[in-house]
Structure formats: structure tokens, C-alpha cells
Write an enzyme that holds these catalytic residues in place. Structure first.
Site, PDB file in Angstrom:
ATOM      1  CB  SER A 153      -0.972  -0.028   1.177  1.00 30.45           C
ATOM      2  OG  SER A 153      -1.751  -1.182   1.100  1.00 30.45           O
ATOM      3  NE  ARG A 168       4.283  10.433  -2.635  1.00 31.01           N
ATOM      4  CZ  ARG A 168       3.523  10.475  -3.715  1.00 31.01           C
ATOM      5  NH1 ARG A 168       4.063  10.477  -4.907  1.00 31.01           N
ATOM      6  NH2 ARG A 168       2.212  10.546  -3.612  1.00 31.01           N
ATOM      7  CG  ASP A 206      -5.661  -0.378   0.377  1.00 27.38           C
ATOM      8  OD1 ASP A 206      -5.672   0.229  -0.703  1.00 27.38           O
ATOM      9  OD2 ASP A 206      -5.511   0.195   1.477  1.00 27.38           O
TER      10      ASP A 206
HETATM   11  C1  GLC Z   1      -3.576   6.004   0.368  1.00 27.93           C
HETATM   12  C2  GLC Z   1      -2.726   5.227  -0.632  1.00 27.93           C
HETATM   13  C3  GLC Z   1      -3.602   4.326  -1.483  1.00 27.93           C
HETATM   14  C4  GLC Z   1      -4.482   3.459  -0.596  1.00 27.93           C
HETATM   15  C5  GLC Z   1      -5.280   4.340   0.339  1.00 27.93           C
HETATM   16  C6  GLC Z   1      -6.196   3.547   1.259  1.00 27.93           C
HETATM   17  O1  GLC Z   1      -4.397   6.905  -0.311  1.00 27.93           O
HETATM   18  O2  GLC Z   1      -2.023   6.127  -1.466  1.00 27.93           O
HETATM   19  O3  GLC Z   1      -2.807   3.496  -2.320  1.00 27.93           O
HETATM   20  O4  GLC Z   1      -5.336   2.699  -1.407  1.00 27.93           O
HETATM   21  O5  GLC Z   1      -4.406   5.118   1.136  1.00 27.93           O
HETATM   22  O6  GLC Z   1      -5.495   2.708   2.122  1.00 27.93           O
END
Ligand code: GLC
Length: 495
Positions: A153, A168, A206
Site C-alpha cells: 500500500s 515514494r 488494497d
Molecule cells: C492512500 C494510498 C492508497 C491506498 C489508500 C487507502 O491513499 O495512497 O494506495 O489505497 O491510502 O489505504
């Protein structure tokens, strides 16, 4: 019950109103940014192609591994999909040592992950593990590998179903030598070094896991259309027509199955409207952003998700408290003070669960709120009136978040024409806000109905269901899709 403090709270609450006309303006802009993100890279909405081109229908079967790296824990699980919308899941969870999150090399981190996977296999799948060891040492027979879904994530630039380079790190991780590298390849080489019978088959966000898990378990024939997280962060993934993702032509990517004509797109909607052309922008939002570690980024997420709502509230309460003209937390009980070591003075010191608690506190004297103020903020003897004032601003912040959440949903439904073409649209959601914030879905649905192209009739077609375990069962399902697609592509190439 008129009082200056309550009036002040009401006035601040009005700054957080997000009326129907604004929702509609947000939807228009979201559709614009969505299209832009499908055409080119580097836009405010990333619209990341995932190379997952079909959703499950509940009949999928098999044993898969899944791992989840995203926060403070690392989770390893094996999922047995029974093929009848049910599954069984075995898991182990461990804390990631802090030194591996921030100071080590990527080799150290991925070696640690591979070691945890090895320990998990030894405990829970020892027979398979030992059989593989025997074959490996004898150099005989075909290898039987576990396919693994890797829920990672962090922002990645995805180039294939199991290929993506880290853009990043976030959330306290900082291992510079991993940036720009393919995280699946890093995990695969650590697994290979230990000689484990595991193939990293899929890289999973996710939200995509949530969509897949919901589609597998949801009742009826309808496949799930969208998966969304309203938790610590917020984001969504949905099923898009392949021919609309025109930027695919400009990205160097692996082969994928094109036969469905569709692909799941990870919107990364936390970054919707980073340039603030339509998002509400109170003084508190501006302060929060300026003092965050990524000013100007994740501007939608900073108004919607759990990581930030507590901080918005903290800033409002502090503003009321330090205002010499306000009686808030001052008069009525002379010994009310906010001690210097109160979390009210600490950035990120207010957890969003406090908002859920205050919003749901129906007791006449707001006893639960008072207890929480004492336990979390060391603030004692708060009057009923001040608790009411807190509830007023909590409600306003939470409701704005829920109404803002309707913007991406309505926009995606309108842009894909889903409400015209279907009788039922299934949406899978997960995250602490949507699960625990009182009436979050209700406020979100109110806002959806106010969008003319959705309306009362359209909103009724939308089924929203909690989809737990996207990072486990969802990742397993993507590993399954990936292994099937690999076989299909191979067959197509052989023709
Ligand atoms: C942040 C992350 C994203 C993820 C979201 C929910 O926005 O950048 O990839 O899906 O959190 O966890």
C-alpha cells in the site's frame, strides 16, 4: 439553549457545510480529472492501470498465499478459496522492526519479509514445504509453486499484474534504495535466495483487493463494480473499459488478457483536485496541509479520511479554546483547563475514533465524551454545554467527509454510464470510517441523491457492502487471476 459557545460552534459548523451545488461541481471536476488521468501519466488523479481484467464470481478455487505490507504490521496468510463464495484463511501478523522501516537497506527489509513467509510455510504448510525441499535438493520433478498476492500500500507505477516500481515511501517508511525499483522483483529475489516455493504473482492495492474480495463473496450474480477504502486513507478502484485507458499505449507494460475488454483502474483518488479548484478549503484545512509532511498532496484524502479528521477537529477545538472571546472550556467550571501535556496540543493527537464516539454519544450528559476527553486529552470537568459544542463541530467535520465521499462515487458511476446500463451496481467498501462512523453511509447516500444524474432512482440501484479482508482474500483472488491470465497469454502466444 442559546449560548455564545454553542453559537460559535454552529458558526464553525457552517464553514464545513458542503451543499448540493458544491457536490455537483465536485462531480464535474472529478469526471474531468478522471478522463485526463486515463489519457496521460503524471496527472492529479493517477488512474493506475492494474492489469487485472476480470472480477471473480464466487466459483474460484484454490490455495493461495498473500502478504500485506502497508503499515506497522506485516501479515502473511494462506487462503483456501472453496469455490462457493466462501473461503478459509490462516494468518500470522508481526510487527516490522523500526530499524528495517527507516534505516536499513531494501535487501534487509525484503529478506525479513521472506523469512516471515518461510516461517509461516513451515508452521502451516509444512508438508508442501518439505516435499518442495526434497525435490529441490534432488533436482527432480516439476516445481509446485504457491502463487502469492503482494498487497503493497504505497504509490507504485504499475507495469504489469506483478510488476511495479515504487514512486515514494509514505507512512513512516524510508528506505531510499528501494525507490524506482520493482517491488515484486525485490520480494521474489529474497524468496529465491531462501529457495522458497513461492512465485510473486500479483501486486495489489488494497482498493483492488477490496473490489475482488467483495465480488467473490457478494450475494447474487452481479460482479462488483467498485472497491473503496474510507479508513486511515481513502481511495477507490473500479472497472473501466479498456479502450478508454488510452495512456496504456504509452506505458511499457507486460502482456495481459484483453478478451474481457475491461480493466480495473486504481484511481488514487486521495489526490483528487490537489490544485484545489473545487474542494472546500477552510482555514483549518489550510493549516493542516501546511504543517503536514506532504503539503499540496493528497488534498481530497486530507478532507475525508481517518488519518486527518481528528487533526481537523483538534485545530478547531484549539482555535475555540485559545480564543480569548470564547468561553469554551473556560467558564462554568473554574477548574477546567487543558494541561500542557494534553494531546490537544500535539499534532495528530486526536484520533478519528474520538469523532465516532462523540457523534454517537446520545446520553443526556454526554458521559462517554467526558470520559474520552479525560482519558485521551487530560481535560476534566467539561460542562454539558461544551460537550454539545464539541458534538456540533464533530458532526460538521464528519458529515462533510461523508458528503465529499459521494463525489468520486457519483462521478465514476456517471462517467461509466453504469446507472443507465444496470439495475444493480455493487460496491465493496472497507475502512474504519465507513464501518464505525455513525451514519457515514447515510450522509453519503443523501449527497448521491442530490446529484441530478444519480437522483433517487439511481441511488436505489447502488448496493454498498462491507468487504473485509481485501488484503488477504482479495490478494489471493488477484494471484489466481494472474496465474490464469499467464496461462491464457501463453496459449494466445502459441497460436
Ligand atoms: C492512500 C494510498 C492508497 C491506498 C489508500 C487507502 O491513499 O495512497 O494506495 O489505497 O491510502 O489505504
Amino acid at each position: 439553549m442559546s449560548s455564545a459557545v454553542l453559537e460559535e460552534a454552529e458558526q464553525i459548523a457552517r464553514e464545513f457545510e458542503y451543499p448540493a451545488a458544491e457536490v455537483e461541481r465536485g462531480v464535474r471536476e472529478y469526471i474531468r480529472e478522471m478522463d485526463e488521468g486515463l489519457r496521460q501519466e503524471g496527472t492529479t488523479l493517477s488512474q493506475i492501470p492494474t492489469y487485472v481484467t476480470s472480477v471473480p464470481n464466487g466459483t474460484e478455487k484454490g490455495l493461495y498465499l498473500a502478504v500485506d505490507l502497508g503499515g506497522t504490521n506485516f501479515r502473511v496468510c494462506s487462503i483456501d478459496l472453496h469455490g462457493d463464495t466462501t473461503f478459509s484463511l490462516t494468518q500470522s501478523k508481526m510487527l516490522i522492526p523500526r530499524e528495517l522501516m527507516a534505516s536499513g537497506s531494501s535487501k534487509d527489509l525484503f529478506h525479513f519479509l521472506a523469512r516471515q513467509i518461510e516461517a509461516f510455510l513451515r508452521i502451516h504448510h509444512n508438508e508442501h514445504f518439505e516435499a518442495h525441499e526434497r525435490r529441490r535438493l534432488q533436482g527432480t520433478a516439476e516445481e509446485e509453486l504457491f502463487d502469492l498476492g503482494f498487497t503493497f500500500s504505497f504509490p507504485v507505477r504499475q507495469m504489469g499484474i506483478n510488476k511495479g516500481t515504487l514512486i515514494r515511501w509514505t507512512k513512516g517508511f524510508n528506505i531510499p534504495d528501494a525507490v524506482g525499483h520493482d517491488v515484486c522483483a525485490l520480494l521474489q529475489s529474497a524468496l529465491d535466495e531462501l529457495g522458497l516455493p513461492v512465485r510473486v504473482a500479483a501486486l495489489v492495492n488494497d482498493t483492488v483487493g477490496t473490489l475482488m474480495a467483495r465480488s467473490y463473496t457478494s450475494p447474487g450474480e452481479t460482479g462488483t463494480f467498485l472497491g473503496a477504502i474510507f479508513g486511515t486513507g481513502t481511495n477507490g478502484a473500479y472497472v473501466e473499459k479498456l479502450d478508454k485507458i488510452t495512456k496504456l499505449a504509452t506505458i511499457e507494460h507486460s502482456d495481459y488478457d484483453k478478451s474481457t475488454g475491461e480493466m480495473i483502474v486504481n484511481a488514487e483518488w486521495g489526490s483528487f483536485d490537489n490544485h484545489l479548484s473545487v474542494l472546500p478549503n477552510t482555514h483549518y484545512d489550510q493549516q493542516l496541509d501546511a504543517e503536514s509532511n506532504n503539503p499540496g498532496w493528497q488534498m481530497f484524502e486530507k478532507r475525508v479520511s481517518g488519518m486527518f479528521l481528528g487533526e481537523i477537529l483538534r485545530r478547531v477545538l484549539l482555535h475555540m479554546y485559545v480564543n480569548d472571546f470564547s468561553d469554551f472550556l473556560k467558564v462554568g467550571a473554574s477548574d477546567v483547563v487543558v494541561p500542557e501535556n494534553s494531546n490537544l496540543y500535539r499534532q495528530w493527537g486526536v484520533d478519528t475514533s474520538f469523532l465516532s464516539l462523540a457523534e454517537s454519544d446520545k446520553s443526556p450528559n454526554m458521559e462517554q465524551t467526558k470520559t474520552a476527553l479525560k482519558d485521551h486529552f487530560k481535560i476534566e470537568n467539561v460542562s454539558d454545554r461544551d460537550c454539545q459544542a464539541i458534538k456540533i463541530v464533530v458532526h460538521a467535520i464528519g458529515k462533510r467527509a461523508a458528503r465529499l465521499s459521494a463525489v468520486p462515487l457519483a462521478a465514476v458511476l456517471i462517467s461509466t454510464n453504469k446507472l443507465q446500463s444496470e439495475d444493480l451496481v455493487d460496491i465493496g467498501v472497507d475502512g474504519s470510517l465507513v464501518e464505525f462512523y455513525p451514519n457515514f453511509e447515510g450522509y453519503l447516500r443523501d449527497a448521491l441523491r442530490e446529484v441530478p444524474e444519480v437522483g433517487v432512482a439511481g441511488e436505489k440501484k447502488i448496493r454498498i457492502g462491507i468487504s473485509k479482508d481485501g488484503s488477504g482474500v482479495g490478494a489471493a483472488l488477484i494471484a489466481l487471476v494472474a496465474s490464469k491470465e499467464k496461462a491464457k497469454v501463453k496459449a494466445q502466444q502459441a497460436l
